[in-house]
Design a protein around this motif. Sequence first.
Motif, PDB file in Angstrom:
ATOM      1  N   ALA A  15       0.851  -1.196   0.000  1.00  0.00           N
ATOM      2  CA  ALA A  15       0.000   0.000   0.000  1.00  0.00           C
ATOM      3  C   ALA A  15       0.886   1.246   0.000  1.00  0.00           C
ATOM      4  N   HIS A  16       1.961   1.230   0.812  1.00  0.00           N
ATOM      5  CA  HIS A  16       2.810   2.423   0.890  1.00  0.00           C
ATOM      6  C   HIS A  16       3.414   2.775  -0.456  1.00  0.00           C
ATOM      7  N   TRP A  17       4.080   1.800  -1.076  1.00  0.00           N
ATOM      8  CA  TRP A  17       4.816   2.144  -2.303  1.00  0.00           C
ATOM      9  C   TRP A  17       3.869   2.379  -3.470  1.00  0.00           C
ATOM     10  N   VAL A  52      -8.430   0.899   1.506  1.00  0.00           N
ATOM     11  CA  VAL A  52      -7.923  -0.420   1.950  1.00  0.00           C
ATOM     12  C   VAL A  52      -7.058  -0.234   3.205  1.00  0.00           C
ATOM     13  N   ARG A  53      -6.190   0.795   3.178  1.00  0.00           N
ATOM     14  CA  ARG A  53      -5.297   1.030   4.324  1.00  0.00           C
ATOM     15  C   ARG A  53      -6.088   1.353   5.596  1.00  0.00           C
ATOM     16  N   VAL A  54      -7.158   2.139   5.431  1.00  0.00           N
ATOM     17  CA  VAL A  54      -7.956   2.517   6.606  1.00  0.00           C
ATOM     18  C   VAL A  54      -8.638   1.264   7.186  1.00  0.00           C
ATOM     19  N   LEU A 147       7.034  17.053   4.607  1.00  0.00           N
ATOM     20  CA  LEU A 147       7.247  16.923   6.058  1.00  0.00           C
ATOM     21  C   LEU A 147       7.453  15.457   6.442  1.00  0.00           C
ATOM     22  N   HIS A 148       6.682  14.572   5.794  1.00  0.00           N
ATOM     23  CA  HIS A 148       6.767  13.127   6.055  1.00  0.00           C
ATOM     24  C   HIS A 148       8.182  12.612   5.771  1.00  0.00           C
ATOM     25  N   VAL A 149       8.722  13.007   4.625  1.00  0.00           N
ATOM     26  CA  VAL A 149      10.058  12.523   4.255  1.00  0.00           C
ATOM     27  C   VAL A 149      11.115  13.117   5.205  1.00  0.00           C
TER      28      VAL A 149
HETATM   29  C1  HEM Z   1       3.522  10.252  -2.262  1.00  0.00           C
HETATM   30  C2  HEM Z   1       4.428  10.022  -1.352  1.00  0.00           C
HETATM   31  C3  HEM Z   1       4.195   9.294  -0.043  1.00  0.00           C
HETATM   32  C4  HEM Z   1       3.045   8.991   0.614  1.00  0.00           C
HETATM   33  C5  HEM Z   1       1.609   9.314   0.200  1.00  0.00           C
HETATM   34  C6  HEM Z   1       3.414   8.260   1.814  1.00  0.00           C
HETATM   35  C7  HEM Z   1       2.523   7.779   2.757  1.00  0.00           C
HETATM   36  C8  HEM Z   1       2.860   7.054   3.878  1.00  0.00           C
HETATM   37  C9  HEM Z   1       1.930   6.447   4.788  1.00  0.00           C
HETATM   38  C10 HEM Z   1       0.401   6.528   4.648  1.00  0.00           C
HETATM   39  C11 HEM Z   1       2.643   5.807   5.735  1.00  0.00           C
HETATM   40  C12 HEM Z   1       2.090   4.963   6.865  1.00  0.00           C
HETATM   41  C13 HEM Z   1       2.337   3.499   6.563  1.00  0.00           C
HETATM   42  C14 HEM Z   1       1.224   2.672   7.124  1.00  0.00           C
HETATM   43  O1  HEM Z   1       1.199   2.396   8.322  1.00  0.00           O
HETATM   44  O2  HEM Z   1       0.352   2.322   6.315  1.00  0.00           O
HETATM   45  C15 HEM Z   1       4.043   6.003   5.459  1.00  0.00           C
HETATM   46  C16 HEM Z   1       5.086   5.507   6.187  1.00  0.00           C
HETATM   47  C17 HEM Z   1       6.396   5.569   5.803  1.00  0.00           C
HETATM   48  N1  HEM Z   1       6.884   6.181   4.665  1.00  0.00           N
HETATM   49 FE1  HEM Z   1       5.852   7.179   3.283  1.00  0.00          FE
HETATM   50  N2  HEM Z   1       4.773   8.131   1.853  1.00  0.00           N
HETATM   51  C18 HEM Z   1       5.294   8.754   0.744  1.00  0.00           C
HETATM   52  C19 HEM Z   1       6.601   8.879   0.378  1.00  0.00           C
HETATM   53  C20 HEM Z   1       7.625   8.308   1.067  1.00  0.00           C
HETATM   54  C21 HEM Z   1       9.019   8.369   0.656  1.00  0.00           C
HETATM   55  C22 HEM Z   1       9.550   9.087  -0.590  1.00  0.00           C
HETATM   56  C23 HEM Z   1       9.726   7.685   1.582  1.00  0.00           C
HETATM   57  C24 HEM Z   1      11.207   7.457   1.638  1.00  0.00           C
HETATM   58  C25 HEM Z   1      12.033   8.418   1.917  1.00  0.00           C
HETATM   59  C26 HEM Z   1       8.787   7.190   2.577  1.00  0.00           C
HETATM   60  C27 HEM Z   1       9.132   6.424   3.641  1.00  0.00           C
HETATM   61  C28 HEM Z   1       8.251   5.990   4.616  1.00  0.00           C
HETATM   62  C29 HEM Z   1       8.666   5.241   5.792  1.00  0.00           C
HETATM   63  C30 HEM Z   1      10.094   4.833   6.145  1.00  0.00           C
HETATM   64  C31 HEM Z   1       7.508   5.000   6.538  1.00  0.00           C
HETATM   65  C32 HEM Z   1       7.431   4.296   7.895  1.00  0.00           C
HETATM   66  C33 HEM Z   1       7.642   5.370   8.921  1.00  0.00           C
HETATM   67  C34 HEM Z   1       7.840   4.788  10.304  1.00  0.00           C
HETATM   68  O3  HEM Z   1       8.789   4.028  10.494  1.00  0.00           O
HETATM   69  O4  HEM Z   1       7.016   5.116  11.195  1.00  0.00           O
HETATM   70  N3  HEM Z   1       7.531   7.583   2.231  1.00  0.00           N
HETATM   71  N4  HEM Z   1       4.137   6.762   4.307  1.00  0.00           N
END
Ligand code: HEM
Length: 181
Positions: A15-17, A52-54, A147-149
């Motif tokens: 779902a994430h990727w 699906v994630r929710v 902010l997330h990144v």
């Molecule tokens: C459109 C871009 C992105 C969206 C919409 C997004 C969305 C999300 C969501 C919804 C989660 C929660 C995962 C879950 O529990 O389902 C998450 C976690 C995470 N995302 Fe992203 N993400 C994006 C881009 C990225 C990128 C570019 C990276 C890498 C640098 C990244 C790395 C991570 C990591 C490492 C987590 C886990 C964080 C933790 O350990 O608490 N994300 N992301």
Amino acid sequence: MKPFIPVWDVLIRLAHWSLMLAVTLAWLSAEVFGWFAMHEPAGYAAITIVVVRVLWGFVGSRYARFKQFMQRPSATWRYAWTVLRGHAPRYVGHNPLGGWMIMVLLSSIALTCVTGWLFTTDMFWGDPLVHLLHNVFAWTVLVLITLHVVGVAHASRAHHENLVSAMITGRKPAPEGDDCG
Ligand code: HEM
Ligand code: HEM
């Protein structure tokens, strides 16, 4: 070597990727390529993944559940304070700020998709308010992703772990000492 444990299940990782891909395609197709044949399918894919994630947040594996990582605002402020002072505890699952970020991010993506869809209906076609809202939510999503990144990079550095590879393999170092989770 530290033992690793499974944390992110397959659905969370897929779902994430795929959400990242769908949101990126939706953005690029609207703003960079002007390729609307791609825009709407990408947006519909994004909202499907969000739904699906929710649902998975209620029935999924341990670290996928909202109950596991959502904290009250007061506890989240306390955690934010420890981050500012540079001694935040390590969380095996999502940390409290990460939890809120996920909720706000998923909601903003959903609102972007709903306003985008409304814009295609007979009732709201060409409606300037719906158009404005679609734009505002789309830009909010972009700011939140930034902010997330930044948050992911900061937590990775603070706790000497690679959170990106954990989101690929699903595995993280087992908790030790004062770690939470
Ligand atoms: C459109 C871009 C992105 C969206 C919409 C997004 C969305 C999300 C969501 C919804 C989660 C929660 C995962 C879950 O529990 O389902 C998450 C976690 C995470 N995302 Fe992203 N993400 C994006 C881009 C990225 C990128 C570019 C990276 C890498 C640098 C990244 C790395 C991570 C990591 C490492 C987590 C886990 C964080 C933790 O350990 O608490 N994300 N992301
Ligand atoms: C994550 C999902 C989405 C993102 C990030 C996104 C983003 C955007 C952006 C940045 C624009 C350009 C606005 C402008 O410059 O005027 C746009 C336009 C548009 N979007 Fe989306 N969108 C998403 C989902 C959707 C969905 C699901 C639909 C419909 C089913 C949709 C329908 C439209 C339409 C019809 C326009 C053209 C508005 C105009 O004529 O200017 N979008 N979107």
